[in-house]
Design a protein around this motif. Structure first.
Motif, PDB file in Angstrom:
ATOM      1  N   TRP A  95      -1.046  -3.550  -4.591  1.00 27.61           N
ATOM      2  CA  TRP A  95      -2.345  -3.443  -5.273  1.00 27.61           C
ATOM      3  C   TRP A  95      -2.658  -1.959  -5.515  1.00 27.61           C
ATOM      4  N   ILE A  96      -3.198  -1.669  -6.676  1.00 23.94           N
ATOM      5  CA  ILE A  96      -3.475  -0.273  -7.039  1.00 23.94           C
ATOM      6  C   ILE A  96      -4.990  -0.068  -7.077  1.00 23.94           C
ATOM      7  N   PRO A  97      -5.512   0.901  -6.316  1.00 22.61           N
ATOM      8  CA  PRO A  97      -6.953   1.137  -6.351  1.00 22.61           C
ATOM      9  C   PRO A  97      -7.406   1.449  -7.784  1.00 22.61           C
ATOM     10  N   PRO A  98      -8.533   0.888  -8.214  1.00 22.63           N
ATOM     11  CA  PRO A  98      -8.998   1.084  -9.592  1.00 22.63           C
ATOM     12  C   PRO A  98      -9.067   2.554 -10.007  1.00 22.63           C
ATOM     13  N   GLU A  99      -9.423   3.430  -9.064  1.00 28.87           N
ATOM     14  CA  GLU A  99      -9.557   4.851  -9.405  1.00 28.87           C
ATOM     15  C   GLU A  99      -8.239   5.465  -9.881  1.00 28.87           C
ATOM     16  N   LEU A 100      -7.126   4.851  -9.526  1.00 34.63           N
ATOM     17  CA  LEU A 100      -5.820   5.412  -9.908  1.00 34.63           C
ATOM     18  C   LEU A 100      -5.254   4.775 -11.171  1.00 34.63           C
ATOM     19  N   ARG A 101      -5.986   3.825 -11.758  1.00 30.52           N
ATOM     20  CA  ARG A 101      -5.417   3.095 -12.906  1.00 30.52           C
ATOM     21  C   ARG A 101      -5.684   3.825 -14.208  1.00 30.52           C
ATOM     22  N   GLU A 102      -5.056   4.971 -14.358  1.00 32.49           N
ATOM     23  CA  GLU A 102      -5.263   5.749 -15.583  1.00 32.49           C
ATOM     24  C   GLU A 102      -3.979   5.921 -16.376  1.00 32.49           C
ATOM     25  N   GLY A 103      -2.929   5.214 -15.960  1.00 33.38           N
ATOM     26  CA  GLY A 103      -1.706   5.287 -16.748  1.00 33.38           C
ATOM     27  C   GLY A 103      -0.902   6.545 -16.490  1.00 33.38           C
ATOM     28  N   GLU A 104      -0.913   7.048 -15.247  1.00 31.74           N
ATOM     29  CA  GLU A 104       0.005   8.139 -14.902  1.00 31.74           C
ATOM     30  C   GLU A 104       1.276   7.501 -14.327  1.00 31.74           C
ATOM     31  N   ASN A 105       1.591   7.786 -13.062  1.00 30.59           N
ATOM     32  CA  ASN A 105       2.798   7.165 -12.513  1.00 30.59           C
ATOM     33  C   ASN A 105       2.457   6.143 -11.431  1.00 30.59           C
ATOM     34  N   GLU A 106       1.233   5.580 -11.510  1.00 33.14           N
ATOM     35  CA  GLU A 106       0.800   4.674 -10.442  1.00 33.14           C
ATOM     36  C   GLU A 106       1.649   3.410 -10.345  1.00 33.14           C
ATOM     37  N   ILE A 107       2.191   2.952 -11.479  1.00 30.23           N
ATOM     38  CA  ILE A 107       2.978   1.715 -11.436  1.00 30.23           C
ATOM     39  C   ILE A 107       4.297   1.944 -10.688  1.00 30.23           C
ATOM     40  N   GLN A 108       4.972   3.046 -10.977  1.00 30.32           N
ATOM     41  CA  GLN A 108       6.218   3.361 -10.271  1.00 30.32           C
ATOM     42  C   GLN A 108       5.954   3.498  -8.768  1.00 30.32           C
ATOM     43  N   LEU A 109       4.837   4.147  -8.412  1.00 37.93           N
ATOM     44  CA  LEU A 109       4.544   4.337  -6.991  1.00 37.93           C
ATOM     45  C   LEU A 109       4.200   3.015  -6.315  1.00 37.93           C
ATOM     46  N   ALA A 110       3.527   2.120  -7.047  1.00 32.37           N
ATOM     47  CA  ALA A 110       3.172   0.813  -6.472  1.00 32.37           C
ATOM     48  C   ALA A 110       4.429  -0.019  -6.251  1.00 32.37           C
ATOM     49  N   LEU A 111       5.419   0.214  -7.095  1.00 28.94           N
ATOM     50  CA  LEU A 111       6.687  -0.512  -6.998  1.00 28.94           C
ATOM     51  C   LEU A 111       7.448  -0.109  -5.744  1.00 28.94           C
ATOM     52  N   THR A 112       7.309   1.161  -5.363  1.00 34.78           N
ATOM     53  CA  THR A 112       8.064   1.661  -4.215  1.00 34.78           C
ATOM     54  C   THR A 112       7.159   1.865  -2.994  1.00 34.78           C
ATOM     55  N   HIS A 113       6.023   1.187  -2.995  1.00 33.71           N
ATOM     56  CA  HIS A 113       5.074   1.220  -1.860  1.00 33.71           C
ATOM     57  C   HIS A 113       4.634   2.647  -1.526  1.00 33.71           C
ATOM     58  N   LYS A 114       4.415   3.457  -2.551  1.00 34.44           N
ATOM     59  CA  LYS A 114       4.055   4.850  -2.296  1.00 34.44           C
ATOM     60  C   LYS A 114       2.656   5.207  -2.777  1.00 34.44           C
ATOM     61  N   ILE A 115       1.834   4.206  -3.014  1.00 31.02           N
ATOM     62  CA  ILE A 115       0.437   4.496  -3.376  1.00 31.02           C
ATOM     63  C   ILE A 115      -0.237   5.093  -2.136  1.00 31.02           C
ATOM     64  N   PRO A 116      -0.830   6.285  -2.254  1.00 30.87           N
ATOM     65  CA  PRO A 116      -1.421   6.922  -1.071  1.00 30.87           C
ATOM     66  C   PRO A 116      -2.661   6.182  -0.576  1.00 30.87           C
ATOM     67  N   LYS A 117      -2.961   6.368   0.691  1.00 35.36           N
ATOM     68  CA  LYS A 117      -4.217   5.816   1.225  1.00 35.36           C
ATOM     69  C   LYS A 117      -5.328   6.800   0.904  1.00 35.36           C
ATOM     70  N   LEU A 118      -6.184   6.444  -0.011  1.00 41.53           N
ATOM     71  CA  LEU A 118      -7.193   7.370  -0.513  1.00 41.53           C
ATOM     72  C   LEU A 118      -8.328   7.562   0.490  1.00 41.53           C
ATOM     73  N   VAL A 119      -8.941   8.727   0.425  1.00 45.37           N
ATOM     74  CA  VAL A 119     -10.096   9.026   1.281  1.00 45.37           C
ATOM     75  C   VAL A 119     -11.219   8.024   0.987  1.00 45.37           C
ATOM     76  N   GLU A 120     -12.005   7.712   2.022  1.00 49.22           N
ATOM     77  CA  GLU A 120     -13.121   6.778   1.844  1.00 49.22           C
ATOM     78  C   GLU A 120     -14.419   7.433   2.304  1.00 49.22           C
ATOM     79  N   LEU A 121     -15.524   6.873   1.829  1.00 48.75           N
ATOM     80  CA  LEU A 121     -16.835   7.397   2.207  1.00 48.75           C
ATOM     81  C   LEU A 121     -16.982   7.447   3.731  1.00 48.75           C
ATOM     82  N   ALA A 122     -16.469   6.423   4.408  1.00 50.15           N
ATOM     83  CA  ALA A 122     -16.611   6.350   5.867  1.00 50.15           C
ATOM     84  C   ALA A 122     -15.839   7.456   6.589  1.00 50.15           C
TER      85      ALA A 122
END
Length: 583
Positions: free
Chosen positions: A317-344
């Motif tokens: 699953w790709i966080p909506p904030e990263l869905r801008e058409g860069e290389n997010e699909i390739q990273l999601a394929l190889t389980h390399k989507i980073p854990k993004l900072v959260e408000l908490a």
DNA sequence: GCCGTTTTCGGCCCGACTGTTTTCAGTCG
């Protein structure tokens, strides 16, 4: 359209789109050549670097969608100020045509028909000429047009005139909440979400997009078109509907049954570019994607959740904030989507203006230290930093300034609470690079940030020297709202970002993401560049009252769009860690 | 005109809605 050597990315994108429109009207032209120009336009418009800078470094073709041919045309543009190939394509059509494309609902084919039938040729006042003709009823008489399309053109012109500004993220959120409340009044609405650029948390939002899960789309759409604050209903079909609000902002609604809601969320969240890349990726696996689900061998598989939709494609699953058409699909394929900072993750806020009166150069805050501390504790913070503007330089002697800082320092030091208060200051960077606070005063503070509040139009080289000079003091920890842009009001200053990043990295300075809704500064694309270079970010609110501390969520959104993890953000550190950095 | 986890040639995202047609073209997201 004025073509010259110093075109901005947006202007270049518009030029390429004009070429695409002209190609569409050229008999026998390859449709995909046109699409290629549109894609190149998108790539340049969304690029984090100025196209001209990329050209300087011979890196234009690194933009996805810009290949050898378009790169060489742009090379000619930057060298000579014009492109002969584009000229020869564009000169076949009246300049007015490209102006009319700005009107929603008018595309290349209709624009050409209108120009020819009404004798509109020059770009100047093309739209107002069309408006006059439509009001006289002349458009309805043209073949292929009728009364309805004439009326549609007139409302399109109203919309075009009114929509110069995009909504700030927090305003868009408020509007979406109000529509959501209205929609939830009927039982047929099972689920409702705000999607599109709002869900992706872009700094400004063009349209408000909403999706609804329901088995009774008719009832949902009928209720939607009765939204009390609407201005006009633009369209209302069996699955989608659009209306405008009084200020010409558009709201789009889409409905699917619950069992297909996951694919609807995905489709309507976008971005357009992300969806195109995702569908191309799917196509290679023999799958076809749409808002209804995933089509495999002619049969549509439905998904109730977005997670299942992405997983079916072999992607995380790709966080909506990263869905801008860069290389997010390739990273999601190889389980390399980073854990993004959260408000908490946020432990404190280091740019807050209290009402402690240091006779500042700019706005004083409204809230007391006590009020700010209580609010910060509610948010679960361990510390905050007070950064009133420096005392005004004019009208104060150095002695007086020292006295004011000393007084403030005593107030902060005599305040005891479970939350820690750092004693800071926001210091103006004067046009020559001098800080608007004597160094003697800096030694009384725990830290300071510096920022530009005047002479915004210096050239890049002077501005860069100016900022670096101001940052160069051990007590100065970060550069606040670095571009000084005001969304919808003022462009950012020009800086050599590579030099800034380099200096920050070598000297342990941070760049701020200011969460104030009309700043959101650093902008996401620059913040992304900064963290890629290893520069640390501090997310603040620039609060001038206790309520403003809630703006942290928008600062975090920018950081997420910049691919920041917790480690990139210094104020995710607990108090002990922050103390080490500041003292 | 662009591009490559089937390809350097042969493909290129997908569907909704509207208006003016009488089965579809144009536009949009």
């Amino acid at each position: 359209m004025k073509v010259n050597r110093n075109m901005t990315n947006l202007q270049i994108a518009q030029l390429l789109r004009a070429v695409a429109a002209a190609l569409e009207l050229t008999p026998g032209d390859n449709r995909f050549r046109q699409i290629a120009y549109e894609r190149a336009a998108d790539a340049i418009e969304h690029s984090s670097s100025e196209a001209k800078d990329l050209w300087d470094d011979n890196e234009l073709a690194s933009l996805p969608g810009v290949g050898e041919s378009i790169a060489s045309h742009l090379d000619e543009l930057f060298r000579t100020g014009k492109v002969r190939h584009f000229d020869s394509i564009l000169k076949e059509f009246p300049p007015a045509l490209f102006e009319l494309l700005d009107i929603p609902g008018v595309g290349p084919k209709n624009a050409l028909k209108l120009c020819k039938a009404l004798g509109i040729t020059s770009a100047h006042s093309a739209i107002s000429k069309l408006e006059k003709a439509a009001k006289k009823g002349q458009v309805a008489l043209i073949e292929g047009f009728g009364e309805d399309s004439q009326a549609k053109i007139l409302t399109g012109i109203i919309e075009q005139k009114g929509r110069s500004k995009r909504l700030l993220l927090n305003t868009a959120q408020t509007i979406a909440d109000s529509i959501q409340n209205w929609m939830e009044k009927i039982p047929q609405v099972e689920k409702i979400n705000a999607l599109g650029s709002l869900r992706r948390q872009a700094s400004t939002v063009g349209d408000i997009d909403l999706s609804v899960a329901s088995d009774d789309a008719r009832a949902v759409i009928e209720h939607f078109t009765k939204y009390p604050q609407k201005s006009r209903v633009l369209e209302a079909g069996t699955q989608t509907a659009s209306l405008t609000l009084p200020n010409e902002y558009q709201v789009d609604l889409m409905v699917q049954p619950s069992q297909a809601y996951g694919s609807l969320l995905q489709h309507f969240t976008g971005s357009k570019h992300h969806n195109i890349l995702l569908r191309e990726y799917a196509l290679k696996k023999g799958l076809s994607l749409s808002e209804h689900g995933i089509k495999r061998a002619g049969k549509v598989v439905q998904f109730e959740s977005e997670q299942k939709f992405y997983n079916f494609l072999g992607l995380d699953w790709i966080p909506p904030e990263l869905r801008e058409g860069e290389n997010e699909i390739q990273l999601a394929l190889t389980h390399k989507i980073p854990k993004l900072v959260e408000l908490a993750d946020i432990r404190g806020d280091l740019q807050i203006h209290s009402n402690i009166d240091v006779e500042p150069s700019h706005d004083l805050g409204e809230s007391t230290l006590r009020e700010l501390a209580e609010k910060a504790k509610q948010l679960g913070y361990e510390y905050i930093g007070l950064t009133e503007h420096n005392p005004a330089v004019s009208g104060h002697t150095e002695g007086k300034i020292e006295e004011l800082i000393k007084k403030k320092t005593e107030i902060v030091h005599s305040f005891h609470d479970s939350i820690h208060i750092f004693n800071g200051m926001e210091i103006d960077i004067q046009p020559g690079g001098k800080r608007a606070l004597p160094d003697k005063c800096l030694s009384m503070l725990d830290y300071a940030c510096v920022s530009v509040h005047s002479s915004f139009r210096q050239n890049k080289s002077d501005m860069t020297k100016r900022v670096l000079a101001a940052l160069d003091h051990p007590k100065v920890k970060f550069f606040a709202h670095p571009t000084a842009r005001l969304l919808n009001e003022r462009e950012g200053i020009e800086l050599d970002w590579d030099q800034i990043f380099d200096f920050c990295l070598k000297n342990g300075k941070w760049l701020e993401i200011d969460g104030w809704p009309n700043r959101l500064d650093l902008p996401d694309v620059l913040a992304h560049e900064a963290v890629k270079s290893g520069v640390k970010i501090v997310i603040d609110t620039d609060s001038h009252s206790a309520d403003h501390l809630d703006y942290m969520r928008y600062g975090v959104s920018v950081a997420r769009r910049a691919w920041c993890t917790r480690n990139d953000i210094v104020n995710t550190l607990p108090l002990t860690g922050m103390r080490k950095l500041l003292c």
